[in-house]
Design an enzyme around this catalytic site. Structure first.
Site, PDB file in Angstrom:
ATOM      1  N   ASP A 167      17.139   8.327 -15.930  1.00 58.31           N
ATOM      2  CA  ASP A 167      15.825   8.914 -16.289  1.00 58.31           C
ATOM      3  C   ASP A 167      15.909  10.257 -17.016  1.00 58.31           C
ATOM      4  O   ASP A 167      14.868  10.839 -17.353  1.00 58.31           O
ATOM      5  CB  ASP A 167      14.944   9.035 -15.033  1.00 58.31           C
ATOM      6  CG  ASP A 167      15.573   9.910 -13.930  1.00 58.31           C
ATOM      7  OD1 ASP A 167      15.272   9.656 -12.753  1.00 58.31           O
ATOM      8  OD2 ASP A 167      16.361  10.831 -14.246  1.00 58.31           O
TER       9      ASP A 167
ATOM     10  N   HIS B 221      25.293   5.163 -15.133  1.00 59.97           N
ATOM     11  CA  HIS B 221      24.592   3.934 -15.513  1.00 59.97           C
ATOM     12  C   HIS B 221      23.864   4.067 -16.836  1.00 59.97           C
ATOM     13  O   HIS B 221      22.973   3.262 -17.136  1.00 59.97           O
ATOM     14  CB  HIS B 221      23.613   3.517 -14.399  1.00 59.97           C
ATOM     15  CG  HIS B 221      24.332   3.107 -13.135  1.00 59.97           C
ATOM     16  ND1 HIS B 221      23.695   2.954 -11.928  1.00 59.97           N
ATOM     17  CD2 HIS B 221      25.630   2.852 -12.894  1.00 59.97           C
ATOM     18  CE1 HIS B 221      24.574   2.599 -11.011  1.00 59.97           C
ATOM     19  NE2 HIS B 221      25.764   2.545 -11.566  1.00 59.97           N
TER      20      HIS B 221
ATOM     21  N   GLU C  17      15.813   7.985   4.624  1.00 60.94           N
ATOM     22  CA  GLU C  17      16.235   7.009   5.656  1.00 60.94           C
ATOM     23  C   GLU C  17      17.751   6.848   5.587  1.00 60.94           C
ATOM     24  O   GLU C  17      18.392   7.316   4.642  1.00 60.94           O
ATOM     25  CB  GLU C  17      15.540   5.664   5.418  1.00 60.94           C
ATOM     26  CG  GLU C  17      15.811   5.064   4.054  1.00 60.94           C
ATOM     27  CD  GLU C  17      14.866   3.889   3.725  1.00 60.94           C
ATOM     28  OE1 GLU C  17      13.643   4.040   3.864  1.00 60.94           O
ATOM     29  OE2 GLU C  17      15.397   2.851   3.310  1.00 60.94           O
TER      30      GLU C  17
END
Ligand code: APR
Ligand code: ZN
EC number: 2.3.1.286
Length: 250
Positions: A101, A116, A219
């Site tokens: 991004d 990536h 998480e």
């Protein structure tokens, strides 16, 4: 926990950061596997693979133009800026990211390894042509088109310069990332599920070569089992608290 992470970073000799989609969540860029994950709406096999591109380049370019348009409206958030500041303080030596991004670059990170690729870069499917649309000022014009973009040098089809499922990562970026991980005594892992390889090896290499792993995630992830410090906290909030503590220590 924040105190311990701040001490590790402030006293580090060679700290690096390893980031995933979670660091950009606060900027409004959807993650891949979270509850509002991108792949929930689109099946990856349909969109981000060489086969999908061969079968239906229009569909894949529609998807990527949609994502480019979404992401170009996003701004770096507190976490991106904090990493750029840690680099300018001489604490962080590099950011290795899985994200495409461009937000780390926009936030000012200098030593950036994009494992990536980058969604604003296009490359030719045949010759070596490549272009970073943000730099050449052609992004708006590119997004306004609906055709299949062609290489200005050889006329072949252009594709997004991102790594698709099943494709190898750019060799130089991966080698540089492994070299940095071997040198690092601390890796700050932010917002990655840690399930996609070979990128997910980076924190493991730091650990195996005696370094310490700090993880920031909302998480647990594939990295959590090897984390020395796990901060269950959104990236922006955690980085803001961490910066305050670090500045108090140096
Ligand atoms: N702060 C910190 N962590 C967050 C936040 C947040 N605000 N929001 C989500 N997360 C965490 C999620 O808990 C999850 O662990 O970010 C992680 C995002 O994981 P993924 O969506 O799997 O993204 P990532 O790990 O970057 O995926 C790796 O997979 O699809 C391919 O090439 C793509 O680069 C991508 C790679
Ligand atoms: Zn070409």
């Amino acid at each position: 926990m924040i105190e311990e992470a701040a001490k590790l970073l402030a006293r580090s000799r060679f700290a690096i950061a390893f980031t995933g989609a979670g660091i950009s969540a606060e900027s409004g860029v959807p993650t891949f596997r979270g509850f509002n994950g991108l792949w929930k709406k689109h099946r990856p096999e349909e969109l981000a693979t060489p086969e999908a591109f061969r079968k239906d380049p229009y569909l894949v370019w529609e998807f990527y133009r949609w994502r480019m348009d979404l992401i170009r409206k996003a701004r770096p958030n507190r976490a991106h800026y904090a990493l750029a500041e840690l680099e300018s303080m001489g604490i962080l030596k590099a950011v290795i990211t899985q994200n495409v991004d461009d937000l780390h670059r926009e936030a000012g990170t200098g030593n950036l390894i994009e494992l990536h690729g980058n969604i604003f870069r296009v490359k030719c499917t045949s010759c070596g042509y490549g272009e970073y649309l943000k730099e050449s000022g052609k992004l708006e014009e590119f997004l306004a088109q609906r055709n299949l973009p062609q290489c200005p040098d050889c006329g072949s089809l252009l594709r997004p310069d991102v790594v698709w499922f099943g494709e190898p990562l750019p060799r130089s970026a991966l080698n540089e990332a492994f070299r940095l991980a071997e040198r690092a005594d601390v890796v700050l892992v932010i917002g990655t599920s840690g399930v996609v390889y070979p990128a997910a090896y980076i924190p493991q290499i730091v650990k195996e070569t005696g370094g310490r792993v700090i993880e920031i995630n909302t998480e647990e992830s594939g990295i959590t089992p090897i984390a020395d410090v796990f901060l269950r906290c959104p990236a922006g909030e955690a980085m803001e608290k961490l910066m305050t503590r670090i500045k108090g220590l140096i």
